[in-house]
Design a protein around this motif. Structure first.
Motif, short mmCIF file in Angstrom:
data_model
loop_
_atom_site.label_atom_id
_atom_site.label_comp_id
_atom_site.label_asym_id
_atom_site.label_seq_id
_atom_site.Cartn_x
_atom_site.Cartn_y
_atom_site.Cartn_z
N UNK A 102 0.81 -1.21 0.00
CA UNK A 102 0.00 0.00 0.00
C UNK A 102 0.85 1.27 0.00
N UNK A 103 1.94 1.29 0.73
CA UNK A 103 2.82 2.46 0.75
C UNK A 103 3.39 2.77 -0.62
N UNK A 104 3.73 1.74 -1.37
CA UNK A 104 4.25 1.94 -2.74
C UNK A 104 3.14 2.41 -3.67
N UNK A 105 1.97 1.85 -3.52
CA UNK A 105 0.84 2.23 -4.37
C UNK A 105 0.49 3.70 -4.19
N UNK A 106 0.63 4.19 -2.97
CA UNK A 106 0.33 5.60 -2.70
C UNK A 106 1.28 6.54 -3.43
N UNK A 107 2.42 6.03 -3.87
CA UNK A 107 3.41 6.86 -4.58
C UNK A 107 3.41 6.61 -6.09
N UNK A 108 2.45 5.84 -6.59
CA UNK A 108 2.36 5.59 -8.04
C UNK A 108 2.07 6.88 -8.78
N UNK A 109 2.61 7.02 -9.99
CA UNK A 109 2.27 8.18 -10.82
C UNK A 109 0.77 8.16 -11.17
N UNK A 110 0.23 9.35 -11.37
CA UNK A 110 -1.20 9.48 -11.69
C UNK A 110 -1.55 8.68 -12.94
N UNK A 111 -0.66 8.65 -13.93
CA UNK A 111 -0.96 7.92 -15.17
C UNK A 111 -1.13 6.42 -14.92
N UNK A 112 -0.44 5.88 -13.91
CA UNK A 112 -0.63 4.47 -13.55
C UNK A 112 -1.96 4.29 -12.84
N UNK A 113 -2.21 5.16 -11.86
CA UNK A 113 -3.43 5.04 -11.06
C UNK A 113 -4.68 5.22 -11.92
#
Length: 131
Positions: A102-113
């Motif tokens: 979850x900590x890594x997912x919170x730092x994903x670029x907007x284009x990934x999310x």
């Protein structure tokens, strides 16, 4: 005599109170510890993935694939370790599920999310489905 009976009753009541207190503390301590296995185990995440996936949609872990994920998927859960590998996977037209700390997912670029739909959070991991 009445005083001896009173002392006996008081002794039993005190013993019962100590026993009940110890039992309650044991329960209070065991409840948070019982959820620890669920936090570390991939079983709930894998079960959710298996109930939602289409036949050709793999489960992919980003970064690290826990041993329990390999176990519960019989070695079928894939892993990508590099950002570039995940970017390449996201560019494909095929669907997949992605498990990420979850900590890594919170730092994903907007284009990934923008390409990922959150399914749920299981312990330390978030499960996504590619849109």
């Amino acid at each position: 005599s009445g005083l001896a009976m009173e002392n006996k009753i008081r002794h039993y009541l005190q013993g019962g109170l100590v026993f009940t207190t110890l039992l309650a503390w044991g329960f209070i301590i065991s409840v948070p510890l019982s959820n620890r296995d669920d936090e570390r185990s991939a079983k709930p995440l894998v079960n959710q993935y298996q109930s939602l996936r289409q036949a050709s949609e793999p489960l992919v872990y980003f970064g690290v694939r826990p041993f329990s994920a390999a176990f519960y998927t019989r070695g079928q859960a894939a892993v990508v370790k590099e950002d570039s590998s995940l970017q390449e996977l996201l560019s494909r037209p095929t669907g997949f599920f992605l498990a990420v700390e979850t900590g890594k997912a919170n730092r994903f670029p907007k284009e990934w999310l923008d390409q990922l739909e959150p399914v749920s959070v299981y312990g330390f991991y978030t499960l996504f489905k590619k849109k």
